[in-house]
Scaffold this motif. Structure first.
Motif, PDB file in Angstrom:
ATOM      1  N   HIS A 300       0.830  -1.203   0.000  1.00 61.11           N
ATOM      2  CA  HIS A 300       0.000   0.000   0.000  1.00 61.11           C
ATOM      3  C   HIS A 300       0.865   1.254   0.000  1.00 61.11           C
ATOM      4  N   HIS A 434      -6.798  -0.619   4.488  1.00 63.40           N
ATOM      5  CA  HIS A 434      -6.393  -1.504   3.381  1.00 63.40           C
ATOM      6  C   HIS A 434      -5.872  -2.827   3.921  1.00 63.40           C
ATOM      7  N   CYS A 435      -5.030  -2.774   4.953  1.00 63.56           N
ATOM      8  CA  CYS A 435      -4.466  -4.004   5.520  1.00 63.56           C
ATOM      9  C   CYS A 435      -5.563  -4.912   6.058  1.00 63.56           C
ATOM     10  N   TRP A 437      -8.716  -5.013   5.091  1.00 64.74           N
ATOM     11  CA  TRP A 437      -9.511  -5.555   3.987  1.00 64.74           C
ATOM     12  C   TRP A 437      -8.766  -6.674   3.268  1.00 64.74           C
ATOM     13  N   VAL A 438      -7.488  -6.459   2.965  1.00 65.41           N
ATOM     14  CA  VAL A 438      -6.708  -7.477   2.251  1.00 65.41           C
ATOM     15  C   VAL A 438      -6.596  -8.742   3.088  1.00 65.41           C
TER      16      VAL A 438
END
Length: 636
Positions: A300, A434-435, A437-438
């Motif tokens: 990211h 983001h972390c 979700w991934v």
């Protein structure tokens, strides 16, 4: 099925596999030791639970090691940020989720802790820290083949320090201790053996050790010679030592005493080498070049900020920051060559990004923190008060009025600080989102249970692998021998408890090529090979009905390439393409392809099912979890 015996007859049939000589023991020893200690303390834990939670526990230790290393390189604030980054970054979570019982789960901790102890030993020149570095390196050697990265990066660090004329007694003590003790310890691992003194991957460390001894001896003579004599002797001595080391390595390699670079490592320098010479390495999806999407997906915003951290380190260079700069540059290159090595890039990206964020916060928040503290009277303030009527400063420029200075600080300055601080905090918030979700969508599913999403957002769970292995376990004889592609070897052995011909420990290329030859030959030729190998069942994965793209037909060309490497007269890749150079699996495909065992098994009665079961196929829209029953072909 068990791998606890020295020779495992249930794997690599009929050859068997010497487990101790073909596997790094660190992972199993660590899990077994934790299980033994917990039971010794009367904490009853099943060994399965220890294996499941081993990687998450070590990921916590990795965060601590990253904090310690970053604190040594910069400061405590940067260390805390680095620990937070590596705790949630997808590039590392992909190998440290619960259930990921793999070498990389413990190896990254060993990597970071070894680097921390190395930096500590270079800063202090203490034999104590150097011995600790050797012990950590020994654990890394026992855990993962990536230890070669350490044994080449640390000598590179010492070599660059010599070139930068940053030699010191601290560096001499640290590296001499590390090389000698680390060499002896690494040779105690059975899978490594005498490789540290017989392979080219380890020769850089030996060469730098010899060069360092020559350099130290010349420094010893410095006080006993005149300046002119020393300069002449120094350049001559260093040049001769470097030339002697280089020529010795070339001679020993040419005469066969030192093995040349292995294909697995040579493919890192020549990206097209593996596809031509060692297709079994190139066939692994983890060994493909990394795309920009993968960098952003796994790192990211850290992709953009870590060059700033590298710039801060180079701007304020010292011995240990030379090391992190070399670490960053080499890791970026290797991660670009191979997706799997994104794992070695992730820790240094977290450290340098933390340094960048920490420096920005210190710059924009440091003044406010200082302003809150009580002002300290100094001589310059007294001079300003005494000369308040003077409108010119020492440089002859017009001095700003006090009220103008206050207006400047209270006007644009605080606004910029607030804006930058808010932007930094927003970036960190987006990174955390983001972390999360991934991790939840991409890295939380086990490899044998696949998830897919429909257009309406509903999720389908594809559990065919586990069900097929369970079917094998319940419906085949205990002594049955199953031939499949090597991707499924460990799963068949562990979940179906059946003997396999090849598995994921790809130590014997010729035996894998024989299985590939059977898959890519016609039925009569394949039958002879399977009879010779005592095969009872053949297992293939076919995803044509539901559109699964990871089946054996999609991997088939790699089977052909690997078989062609060992049997070039019988198997040729060009025979499986159409005259126009296309790889087609319809009626216009190559006749050799349409008659090979893999194709016949994959598409067995496929057309009949499509014609006969039209109503059932239409029913799939309302029953998305419908799957065909696994078909197993029996060799009589």
């Amino acid at each position: 099925h068990t791998n606890s015996v020295s020779l495992s007859p249930a794997a690599w049939y009929p050859l068997g596999r010497i487990v101790g000589g073909t596997v790094y023991p660190g992972l199993m020893v660590t899990a077994g030791l934790i299980h033994y200690v917990l039971n010794l303390l009367h904490i009853t834990v099943h060994i399965r639970d220890v294996c499941v939670f081993l990687a998450p526990v070590f990921s916590g230790l990795t965060s601590i090691a990253t904090f310690l290393l970053t604190r040594e390189l910069w400061n405590q604030g940067a260390g805390l940020l680095a620990a937070c980054f590596i705790a949630i970054v997808p590039g590392y979570i992909s190998r440290s989720v619960a259930g990921s019982f793999d070498n990389e789960g413990i190896a990254i901790f060993a990597l970071q802790f070894t680097y921390y102890l190395w930096v500590k030993s270079v800063k202090t020149g203490s034999v104590f820290w150097a011995i600790g570095c050797c012990l950590s390196y020994f654990y890394m050697v026992s855990a993962w083949g990536g230890y070669v990265f350490i044994i080449n990066l640390i000598p590179l660090h010492v070599f660059v320090l010599l070139l930068m004329q940053r030699y010191s007694r601290r560096v001499y003590i640290a590296y001499s201790t590390f090389y000698i003790v680390g060499l002896v310890l690494s040779m105690q691992i059975p899978f490594v053996g005498f490789q540290p003194i017989r392979t080219s991957e380890h020769m850089a460390a030996a060469g730098v050790f010899a060069l360092l001894q020559a350099y130290a001896f010349l420094q010893y003579l410095k006080d006993r010679l005149t300046r002119q004599e020393f300069q002449t002797l120094f350049f001559l001595g260093v040049s001769l030592a470097a030339g002697a080391v280089f020529l010795t390595v070339i001679y020993l390699t040419y005469t066969g005493h030192i093995a040349p670079w292995s294909g697995r490592f040579y493919s890192l320098w020549d990206t097209g080498y593996a596809k031509i010479h060692i297709p079994i390495i190139a066939s692994v999806s983890e060994h493909q070049p990394t795309t920009w999407v993968s960098f952003f997906f796994d790192l990211h915003i850290l992709v953009c900020t870590f060059p700033a951290g590298l710039w801060f380190c180079i701007k304020n260079i010292n011995d240990e920051r030379v090391f992190v700069a070399l670490y960053a540059i080499s890791a970026v290159y290797f991660a670009g060559v191979m997706v799997r090595l994104m794992l070695t890039l992730t820790p240094v990206v977290c450290m340098l990004s933390a340094i960048a964020f920490s420096s920005v916060f210190e710059h924009y928040l440091g003044d406010d923190m200082k302003r809150e503290s009580p002002p300290i009277e100094d001589s310059s303030d007294e001079d300003d008060k005494r000369n308040s009527g003077n409108l010119y400063d020492k440089a002859g420029k017009v001095r700003k009025h006090v009220s103008e200075q206050e207006k400047t600080e209270e006007g644009l300055g605080p606004n910029i600080k607030s804006i930058v601080t808010m932007l930094m905090l927003m970036l960190l918030m987006m990174f955390a989102v983001h972390c999360t979700w991934v991790t939840s969508n991409a890295y939380s599913s086990p490899s044998v249970v696949l998830a897919s999403y429909n257009n309406d957002g509903s999720r389908n769970i594809l559990d065919d692998f586990r069900e097929a292995y369970y079917w094998l376990r319940q419906n085949t004889e205990e002594q049955a021998r199953v031939m499949s592609w090597w991707d499924y070897g460990y799963q068949i052995a562990g979940m179906a408890n059946r003997t396999t011909l090849v598995d994921n420990n790809t130590w014997n290329n010729s035996h894998i090529a024989l299985v590939g030859k059977a898959m890519s030959s016609n039925e009569s030729a394949a039958y002879e090979i399977m009879r010779a190998l005592d095969v009872d069942y053949v297992l293939i994965i076919f995803g044509g009905v539901i559109g699964y793209s990871g089946d054996d037909i999609n991997k088939f060309l790699w089977m052909v390439r690997i078989a062609e490497g060992e049997h070039p007269k019988e198997i040729r890749e060009s025979d499986y393409f159409t005259p126009q150079g296309e790889f087609r699996v319809d009626k216009a495909g190559s006749p050799i392809l349409l008659n090979c065992l893999m194709y016949k098994m994959s598409y067995y009665r496929f057309g009949e099912m499509q014609v006969r079961d039209v109503q059932l196929c239409v029913h799939l829209q309302t029953a998305p979890n419908w799957r065909p029953v696994p078909v197993t072909w029996t060799v009589d």
